[in-house]
Design a protein around this motif. Structure first.
Motif, PDB file in Angstrom:
ATOM      1  N   VAL A 161       0.875  -1.171   0.000  1.00 41.16           N
ATOM      2  CA  VAL A 161       0.000   0.000   0.000  1.00 41.16           C
ATOM      3  C   VAL A 161       0.913   1.221   0.000  1.00 41.16           C
ATOM      4  O   VAL A 161       1.516   1.546   1.023  1.00 41.16           O
ATOM      5  CB  VAL A 161      -0.932   0.029   1.228  1.00 41.16           C
ATOM      6  CG1 VAL A 161      -1.780   1.291   1.212  1.00 41.16           C
ATOM      7  CG2 VAL A 161      -1.817  -1.199   1.243  1.00 41.16           C
TER       8      VAL A 161
ATOM      9  N   GLN B 250      -6.054   5.349   1.542  1.00 41.84           N
ATOM     10  CA  GLN B 250      -5.184   4.862   0.474  1.00 41.84           C
ATOM     11  C   GLN B 250      -5.300   3.351   0.318  1.00 41.84           C
ATOM     12  O   GLN B 250      -5.191   2.821  -0.794  1.00 41.84           O
ATOM     13  CB  GLN B 250      -3.734   5.252   0.784  1.00 41.84           C
ATOM     14  CG  GLN B 250      -2.760   4.987  -0.335  1.00 41.84           C
ATOM     15  CD  GLN B 250      -2.971   5.893  -1.524  1.00 41.84           C
ATOM     16  OE1 GLN B 250      -3.675   6.893  -1.443  1.00 41.84           O
ATOM     17  NE2 GLN B 250      -2.388   5.526  -2.657  1.00 41.84           N
TER      18      GLN B 250
ATOM     19  N   PHE C 262      -7.935   1.515   0.559  1.00 41.19           N
ATOM     20  CA  PHE C 262      -9.141   1.145  -0.170  1.00 41.19           C
ATOM     21  C   PHE C 262      -9.334   1.957  -1.449  1.00 41.19           C
ATOM     22  O   PHE C 262     -10.426   1.949  -2.024  1.00 41.19           O
ATOM     23  CB  PHE C 262     -10.374   1.306   0.726  1.00 41.19           C
ATOM     24  CG  PHE C 262     -10.380   0.372   1.900  1.00 41.19           C
ATOM     25  CD1 PHE C 262     -10.201  -0.988   1.724  1.00 41.19           C
ATOM     26  CD2 PHE C 262     -10.542   0.851   3.188  1.00 41.19           C
ATOM     27  CE1 PHE C 262     -10.198  -1.846   2.800  1.00 41.19           C
ATOM     28  CE2 PHE C 262     -10.553  -0.007   4.277  1.00 41.19           C
ATOM     29  CZ  PHE C 262     -10.377  -1.362   4.085  1.00 41.19           C
ATOM     30  N   SER C 263      -8.316   2.664  -1.873  1.00 39.21           N
ATOM     31  CA  SER C 263      -8.450   3.435  -3.117  1.00 39.21           C
ATOM     32  C   SER C 263      -8.063   2.560  -4.305  1.00 39.21           C
ATOM     33  O   SER C 263      -7.076   1.821  -4.257  1.00 39.21           O
ATOM     34  CB  SER C 263      -7.546   4.675  -3.077  1.00 39.21           C
ATOM     35  OG  SER C 263      -6.184   4.301  -3.030  1.00 39.21           O
ATOM     36  N   GLU C 264      -8.836   2.619  -5.345  1.00 42.77           N
ATOM     37  CA  GLU C 264      -8.580   1.874  -6.564  1.00 42.77           C
ATOM     38  C   GLU C 264      -8.765   2.796  -7.757  1.00 42.77           C
ATOM     39  O   GLU C 264      -9.624   3.693  -7.746  1.00 42.77           O
ATOM     40  CB  GLU C 264      -9.529   0.680  -6.705  1.00 42.77           C
ATOM     41  CG  GLU C 264      -9.336  -0.417  -5.677  1.00 42.77           C
ATOM     42  CD  GLU C 264     -10.249  -1.598  -5.952  1.00 42.77           C
ATOM     43  OE1 GLU C 264     -10.113  -2.212  -7.032  1.00 42.77           O
ATOM     44  OE2 GLU C 264     -11.112  -1.892  -5.105  1.00 42.77           O
ATOM     45  N   GLU C 265      -7.940   2.583  -8.769  1.00 45.24           N
ATOM     46  CA  GLU C 265      -8.091   3.327 -10.012  1.00 45.24           C
ATOM     47  C   GLU C 265      -8.988   2.524 -10.946  1.00 45.24           C
ATOM     48  O   GLU C 265      -8.585   1.473 -11.463  1.00 45.24           O
ATOM     49  CB  GLU C 265      -6.731   3.583 -10.656  1.00 45.24           C
ATOM     50  CG  GLU C 265      -5.853   4.529  -9.862  1.00 45.24           C
ATOM     51  CD  GLU C 265      -4.584   4.888 -10.609  1.00 45.24           C
ATOM     52  OE1 GLU C 265      -4.464   4.484 -11.802  1.00 45.24           O
ATOM     53  OE2 GLU C 265      -3.726   5.554 -10.019  1.00 45.24           O
ATOM     54  N   CYS C 266     -10.184   3.017 -11.133  1.00 42.89           N
ATOM     55  CA  CYS C 266     -11.157   2.301 -11.963  1.00 42.89           C
ATOM     56  C   CYS C 266     -11.146   2.863 -13.383  1.00 42.89           C
ATOM     57  O   CYS C 266     -10.911   4.063 -13.593  1.00 42.89           O
ATOM     58  CB  CYS C 266     -12.560   2.428 -11.363  1.00 42.89           C
ATOM     59  SG  CYS C 266     -12.697   1.828  -9.659  1.00 42.89           S
TER      60      CYS C 266
ATOM     61  N   GLU D 107     -16.608   1.993 -15.096  1.00 40.60           N
ATOM     62  CA  GLU D 107     -16.703   0.872 -14.166  1.00 40.60           C
ATOM     63  C   GLU D 107     -17.507   1.244 -12.921  1.00 40.60           C
ATOM     64  O   GLU D 107     -18.367   0.473 -12.473  1.00 40.60           O
ATOM     65  CB  GLU D 107     -15.301   0.399 -13.761  1.00 40.60           C
ATOM     66  CG  GLU D 107     -14.666  -0.547 -14.753  1.00 40.60           C
ATOM     67  CD  GLU D 107     -13.414  -1.185 -14.185  1.00 40.60           C
ATOM     68  OE1 GLU D 107     -13.150  -2.359 -14.513  1.00 40.60           O
ATOM     69  OE2 GLU D 107     -12.695  -0.506 -13.421  1.00 40.60           O
TER      70      GLU D 107
ATOM     71  N   ASN E 163     -17.686   2.541   1.430  1.00 42.42           N
ATOM     72  CA  ASN E 163     -16.259   2.837   1.544  1.00 42.42           C
ATOM     73  C   ASN E 163     -16.004   3.874   2.638  1.00 42.42           C
ATOM     74  O   ASN E 163     -15.088   3.722   3.461  1.00 42.42           O
ATOM     75  CB  ASN E 163     -15.723   3.331   0.198  1.00 42.42           C
ATOM     76  CG  ASN E 163     -14.253   3.671   0.259  1.00 42.42           C
ATOM     77  OD1 ASN E 163     -13.874   4.811   0.520  1.00 42.42           O
ATOM     78  ND2 ASN E 163     -13.399   2.694  -0.003  1.00 42.42           N
TER      79      ASN E 163
ATOM     80  N   SER F 298     -13.898  -5.940  -5.091  1.00 41.75           N
ATOM     81  CA  SER F 298     -13.293  -4.837  -5.834  1.00 41.75           C
ATOM     82  C   SER F 298     -14.237  -3.648  -5.808  1.00 41.75           C
ATOM     83  O   SER F 298     -15.421  -3.769  -6.138  1.00 41.75           O
ATOM     84  CB  SER F 298     -13.012  -5.246  -7.282  1.00 41.75           C
ATOM     85  OG  SER F 298     -12.602  -4.124  -8.045  1.00 41.75           O
ATOM     86  N   GLY F 299     -13.691  -2.499  -5.414  1.00 36.67           N
ATOM     87  CA  GLY F 299     -14.516  -1.297  -5.380  1.00 36.67           C
ATOM     88  C   GLY F 299     -14.908  -0.802  -6.742  1.00 36.67           C
ATOM     89  O   GLY F 299     -15.809   0.036  -6.871  1.00 36.67           O
ATOM     90  N   CYS F 300     -14.258  -1.322  -7.808  1.00 39.10           N
ATOM     91  CA  CYS F 300     -14.612  -0.915  -9.161  1.00 39.10           C
ATOM     92  C   CYS F 300     -15.791  -1.714  -9.711  1.00 39.10           C
ATOM     93  O   CYS F 300     -16.257  -1.429 -10.817  1.00 39.10           O
ATOM     94  CB  CYS F 300     -13.400  -1.079 -10.087  1.00 39.10           C
ATOM     95  SG  CYS F 300     -12.009   0.009  -9.676  1.00 39.10           S
TER      96      CYS F 300
END
Length: 440
Positions: free
Chosen positions: A333, A360, A362-366, A370, A383, A430-432
């Motif tokens: 991370v 940070q 739980f942050s994802e680049e979607c 998406e 979140n 996945s958060g996306c």
């Protein structure tokens, strides 16, 4: 021939020799006041920004460099200009002409305070700042050569100001020099070309970088060469002797040519592999920093321990918190540099830093499109709730998200075993993909 002796009567002392003209010039006039003003400028400015630099040698030096060029240099030019016009204002030209010394030697004695006092004050101010960093620096040692080059540049500007004060009779020339120097250096520092590396105020703020070894000597040769060429061109009276001014001018041009070959983006600075070497603490998840921040590790481990306690042993938990610049590995991370959040090797606001770390996590680049659909808003609310549950934000920082309150209340109402089971499912999702995110 008989030798003669001087009898000293009891109770009297022998007469001391009169101080030389150079010593007299250095002790009187504007020189000492200029040195005091420059040193006060350095210490007051650096004291007001102590949390930003009192942790690393590089952070302190990256602030001292533009401070010397942007503030101390114009101040030295203005003081040198006033010092240079002193003899004309006092009508002492004929008195100096009667002294059995060459014009260049007289000019050298008169101009010495304009160059030596500012340079000495810069070195003294830098020494005080480095002593303040010494108890807290984690790695490396101060880079002395760039600080010496800064002192040479400020002294050179004082010398140029002295010559200008002798040539120009306008009383407002001194403040005009100070303003023009400040504006010119500030404007040039924001240009995107290699020319800005010729300025004594060029800024570069990355702490894990070091200057190439030849830049400081080249910078000193550039500024000192220009000042000496100006000084000799004015001080030497005959046209033949003035050709000697070409020698420092050629040295300055050669140094400038080498500096202009540097890249425009990072100039003479290159990353130091030893400075970004990972240093990790034991535990799970591991907490790792770069060698520059090794003494921060205990405070950082203490800050992240409440989160690590809940993540320890869970499937999908991060392998380590990677703070600062280092090669990212699977399961890392990455957290931002802690330089701005640290006060003397302690995290300034542990609660806020812990909250940002979990954000940070739980942050994802979607990809585009998406994070959409009927469950997208619910996913963002969940979140917020999970972040606030793992690491509550300090008062005044957390976003007031009405949709997250119900999820947060249900999380807090669960038993520890139920909370742990939910966190496993949340880490696996996945958060996306909003439809996969479990509801507490």
């Amino acid at each position: 021939m008989t030798a003669t002796t001087t009898e000293v009567r009891p109770g009297t002392t022998a007469a001391r020799p009169a101080p030389g003209p150079l010593r007299t010039e250095l002790r009187r006039g504007l020189g000492p006041w200029t040195g005091a003003a420059i040193m006060a400028t350095i210490l007051v400015t650096m004291y007001s920004k102590a949390p930003e630099w009192q942790i690393r040698w590089q952070d302190a030096e990256n602030l001292l460099h533009p401070l010397a060029g942007l503030l101390c240099g114009p101040l030295a030019m203005a003081a040198g200009c006033l010092q240079g016009g002193r003899d004309r204002r006092l009508g002492a030209g004929e008195l100096w002409a009667s002294v059995p010394r060459s014009p260049l030697r007289r000019l050298l004695v008169a101009a010495a305070p304009s160059a030596l006092w500012p340079a000495a004050a810069v070195l003294a101010g830098d020494a005080v700042v480095l002593l303040a960093v010494w108890p807290y620096a984690s790695w490396g040692r101060p880079a002395i050569a760039p600080l010496l080059a800064d002192a040479v540049a400020v002294g050179a500007m004082g010398l140029v100001g002295h010559v200008v004060g002798r040539v120009v009779r306008w009383r407002l020339m001194a403040p005009l020099l100070a303003v023009a120097g400040y504006v010119g250096f500030a404007y040039g520092d924001f240009t995107a070309s290699s020319w800005r590396w010729l300025l004594p105020s060029a800024q570069f703020s990355a702490a894990e970088y070091r200057q190439v070894w030849w830049y400081a000597p080249a910078s000193a040769a550039w500024t000192a060469g220009l000042a000496l060429a100006c000084f000799l061109a004015y001080g030497l009276r005959s046209s033949r002797k003035r050709l000697l001014a070409l020698v420092p001018l050629v040295v300055a041009v050669g140094a400038a040519a080498a500096i202009l070959r540097l890249p425009a983006d990072n100039g003479p600075w290159r990353i130091d592999p030893a400075a970004v070497r990972p240093v990790c603490a034991d535990g799970a998840p591991r907490v790792c920093v770069i060698a520059l921040d090794a003494r921060l590790l205990p405070s950082l481990v203490e800050t992240l321990e409440p989160v690590n306690e809940r993540l320890r042993g869970l499937p999908g938990a991060p392998a380590r918190w990677a703070v600062g610049r280092m090669a990212e590995q699977p399961g890392d991370v990455p957290l931002w540099d802690v330089g701005q959040d640290v006060v003397r090797n302690r995290i300034g606001d542990p609660v806020l830093y812990r909250n940002h770390a979990v954000m940070q996590l739980f942050s994802e680049e979607c990809r585009e499109g998406e994070l959409a659909g009927p469950h997208a808003e619910r996913t963002m609310d969940i979140n917020h709730a999970v972040v606030e549950w793992l690491a509550p934000s300090p008062p005044g920082y957390g976003a007031d998200v009405p949709g997250a309150r119900a999820h947060l209340d249900r999380l807090r109402a669960k038993s520890p075993a139920e909370q742990r089971a939910y966190l496993v499912r949340y880490l696996a999702a996945s958060g996306c993909r909003p439809d996969e995110v479990p509801v507490p």
